[in-house]
Design a protein around this motif. Structure first.
Motif, PDB file in Angstrom:
ATOM      1  N   LEU A 209       0.826  -1.209   0.000  1.00 15.66           N
ATOM      2  CA  LEU A 209       0.000   0.000   0.000  1.00 15.66           C
ATOM      3  C   LEU A 209       0.861   1.260   0.000  1.00 15.66           C
ATOM      4  O   LEU A 209       0.520   2.252  -0.648  1.00 15.66           O
ATOM      5  N   LYS A 210       1.973   1.228   0.710  1.00 12.55           N
ATOM      6  CA  LYS A 210       2.890   2.371   0.697  1.00 12.55           C
ATOM      7  C   LYS A 210       3.376   2.646  -0.725  1.00 12.55           C
ATOM      8  O   LYS A 210       3.452   3.796  -1.163  1.00 12.55           O
ATOM      9  N   GLN A 211       3.693   1.572  -1.434  1.00 11.74           N
ATOM     10  CA  GLN A 211       4.182   1.714  -2.807  1.00 11.74           C
ATOM     11  C   GLN A 211       3.109   2.296  -3.714  1.00 11.74           C
ATOM     12  O   GLN A 211       3.379   3.198  -4.521  1.00 11.74           O
ATOM     13  N   ARG A 212       1.889   1.799  -3.581  1.00 15.55           N
ATOM     14  CA  ARG A 212       0.805   2.239  -4.454  1.00 15.55           C
ATOM     15  C   ARG A 212       0.316   3.655  -4.101  1.00 15.55           C
ATOM     16  O   ARG A 212      -0.187   4.375  -4.965  1.00 15.55           O
ATOM     17  N   LEU A 213       0.448   4.034  -2.833  1.00 17.74           N
ATOM     18  CA  LEU A 213      -0.077   5.325  -2.380  1.00 17.74           C
ATOM     19  C   LEU A 213       1.004   6.393  -2.235  1.00 17.74           C
ATOM     20  O   LEU A 213       0.748   7.481  -1.727  1.00 17.74           O
ATOM     21  N   GLN A 214       2.200   6.072  -2.685  1.00 20.51           N
ATOM     22  CA  GLN A 214       3.329   6.993  -2.527  1.00 20.51           C
ATOM     23  C   GLN A 214       3.027   8.361  -3.122  1.00 20.51           C
ATOM     24  O   GLN A 214       2.513   8.479  -4.227  1.00 20.51           O
ATOM     25  N   HIS A 215       3.339   9.403  -2.358  1.00 21.40           N
ATOM     26  CA  HIS A 215       3.113  10.780  -2.793  1.00 21.40           C
ATOM     27  C   HIS A 215       4.139  11.642  -2.076  1.00 21.40           C
ATOM     28  O   HIS A 215       4.499  11.375  -0.923  1.00 21.40           O
ATOM     29  N   GLU A 216       4.586  12.684  -2.747  1.00 20.36           N
ATOM     30  CA  GLU A 216       5.663  13.498  -2.177  1.00 20.36           C
ATOM     31  C   GLU A 216       5.303  14.159  -0.858  1.00 20.36           C
ATOM     32  O   GLU A 216       6.180  14.545  -0.073  1.00 20.36           O
ATOM     33  N   ASN A 217       4.038  14.288  -0.574  1.00 18.31           N
ATOM     34  CA  ASN A 217       3.628  14.988   0.641  1.00 18.31           C
ATOM     35  C   ASN A 217       2.926  14.066   1.631  1.00 18.31           C
ATOM     36  O   ASN A 217       2.167  14.522   2.481  1.00 18.31           O
ATOM     37  N   ARG A 218       3.192  12.756   1.522  1.00 17.25           N
ATOM     38  CA  ARG A 218       2.533  11.804   2.412  1.00 17.25           C
ATOM     39  C   ARG A 218       3.534  11.060   3.280  1.00 17.25           C
ATOM     40  O   ARG A 218       4.643  10.758   2.855  1.00 17.25           O
ATOM     41  N   SER A 219       3.095  10.763   4.503  1.00 18.28           N
ATOM     42  CA  SER A 219       3.876   9.932   5.411  1.00 18.28           C
ATOM     43  C   SER A 219       3.078   8.677   5.733  1.00 18.28           C
ATOM     44  O   SER A 219       1.838   8.684   5.700  1.00 18.28           O
ATOM     45  N   PHE A 220       3.787   7.597   6.043  1.00 19.24           N
ATOM     46  CA  PHE A 220       3.147   6.324   6.359  1.00 19.24           C
ATOM     47  C   PHE A 220       3.652   5.822   7.705  1.00 19.24           C
ATOM     48  O   PHE A 220       4.859   5.884   7.988  1.00 19.24           O
TER      49      PHE A 220
ATOM     50  N   ARG B 187      -1.267   3.948   8.915  1.00 16.39           N
ATOM     51  CA  ARG B 187      -1.811   5.304   8.816  1.00 16.39           C
ATOM     52  C   ARG B 187      -1.165   6.027   7.646  1.00 16.39           C
ATOM     53  O   ARG B 187       0.065   6.027   7.488  1.00 16.39           O
ATOM     54  N   VAL B 188      -2.021   6.632   6.816  1.00 15.09           N
ATOM     55  CA  VAL B 188      -1.572   7.451   5.693  1.00 15.09           C
ATOM     56  C   VAL B 188      -1.885   8.890   6.063  1.00 15.09           C
ATOM     57  O   VAL B 188      -3.036   9.229   6.337  1.00 15.09           O
ATOM     58  N   GLU B 189      -0.871   9.747   6.065  1.00 14.36           N
ATOM     59  CA  GLU B 189      -1.056  11.098   6.591  1.00 14.36           C
ATOM     60  C   GLU B 189      -0.446  12.157   5.679  1.00 14.36           C
ATOM     61  O   GLU B 189       0.628  11.968   5.112  1.00 14.36           O
ATOM     62  N   ASP B 190      -1.153  13.260   5.533  1.00 14.48           N
ATOM     63  CA  ASP B 190      -0.645  14.407   4.793  1.00 14.48           C
ATOM     64  C   ASP B 190       0.369  15.138   5.666  1.00 14.48           C
ATOM     65  O   ASP B 190       0.064  15.521   6.796  1.00 14.48           O
TER      66      ASP B 190
END
Length: 269
Positions: A12-23, A33-36
């Motif tokens: 899920l981390k790989q699929r949801l990776q975004h420059e402004n997200r923390s896991f 937890r996926v967090e902005d």
């Protein structure tokens, strides 16, 4: 391949990776937890139910979760979420009593008690997703809880229903699945429940295992309770937003939670 919480978390981390997200993976609680990073708002995913869904749906289950999280994160960070002028997009949503009663920022969510197992929250529909309404939104626009409640109830009654019927061992089951995000919410539509109660030849039992299905059952013999219990557990395990695996009996306009015991009639909670 056997799916574990760690493997699912990494996927899920790989699929949801975004420059402004923390896991944040919590091994003890089995959550991710996926967090902005800017707003600190986010979503905490319970991994075991997703693993159970993956075992039957494989990549489709992952795709659904990625879509759900992506849309929700976008909604949290977006603007234009005022309620005024968007009254037609306010609906009630059913959640379990274990669902958080406040946002990640500590803002109380607007909700009403429903049954011993469920609560009624209120949502602003944003198209592909929705945002749960919190007390700050009410204060900002000077809305009352009663106005939210009445508006959501009116809008719910206007939604068309898509119903599939199945007959198993002489019992009749009706599945409400319009896939509009508010299928479980239809348990709040008294006219639907009354209509099916009047038509039932046996007892009317009801299940809301997850947000995207409502099951009404005309239980005409003892085996019907076992069948409904098995259905409810299966849907509960596979739902993106599980609610409860318990069922309810509908009598005189009231919902009574019951435990469905194998080979027996249900016992009231």
């Amino acid at each position: 391949m056997k799916m574990t919480s760690r493997k699912l978390s990494d996927l899920l981390k790989q699929r949801l990776q975004h420059e402004n997200r923390s896991f944040f993976f919590d091994r003890e609680k089995d959550t991710l937890r996926v967090e902005d990073q800017t707003t600190k708002k986010g979503i905490t995913l319970e991994l075991p139910p997703i693993i159970a869904k993956w075992e039957t749906k494989k990549e489709e289950a992952i795709d659904e979760i990625v879509y759900y999280v992506s849309e929700a994160m976008e909604a949290m960070g977006g603007s234009g979420q005022e309620m005024s002028g968007k009254e037609a997009g306010i609906y009630p949503v059913i959640r379990s009593t274990s669902f958080p009663d406040q946002t990640g920022d500590g803002i109380p969510l607007v909700y009403d008690d429903h049954t011993a197992e469920t609560r009624i929250y209120y949502a602003l529909d944003l198209g592909k997703t929705y945002r749960l309404i919190d007390s700050r939104m009410l204060e900002k626009e000077n809305w009352t809880k009663e106005r939210i409640r009445e508006t959501a109830s009116f809008n719910l009654r206007s939604l068309p229903s898509v119903v599939k019927q199945d007959t198993v061992a002489g019992n009749y089951f009706y599945f409400f699945r319009a896939n509009d995000g508010y299928d479980a919410s239809r348990i709040l539509n008294d006219s639907i429940l009354h209509e099916y109660k009047q038509a039932a030849e046996g007892e009317l039992a009801i299940s809301v295992p997850h947000q995207d299905v409502l099951i009404l059952a005309d239980i005409r013999n003892e085996s019907g309770y076992d069948i409904l219990g098995q259905m409810s557990m299966s849907f509960f395990a596979s739902g993106t937003v599980p609610i409860t695996a318990l069922s309810f009996l509908y009598n005189e306009g009231r919902l009574e939670p019951v435990f469905i015991m194998a080979k027996s009639r249900p016992k009231k909670d």
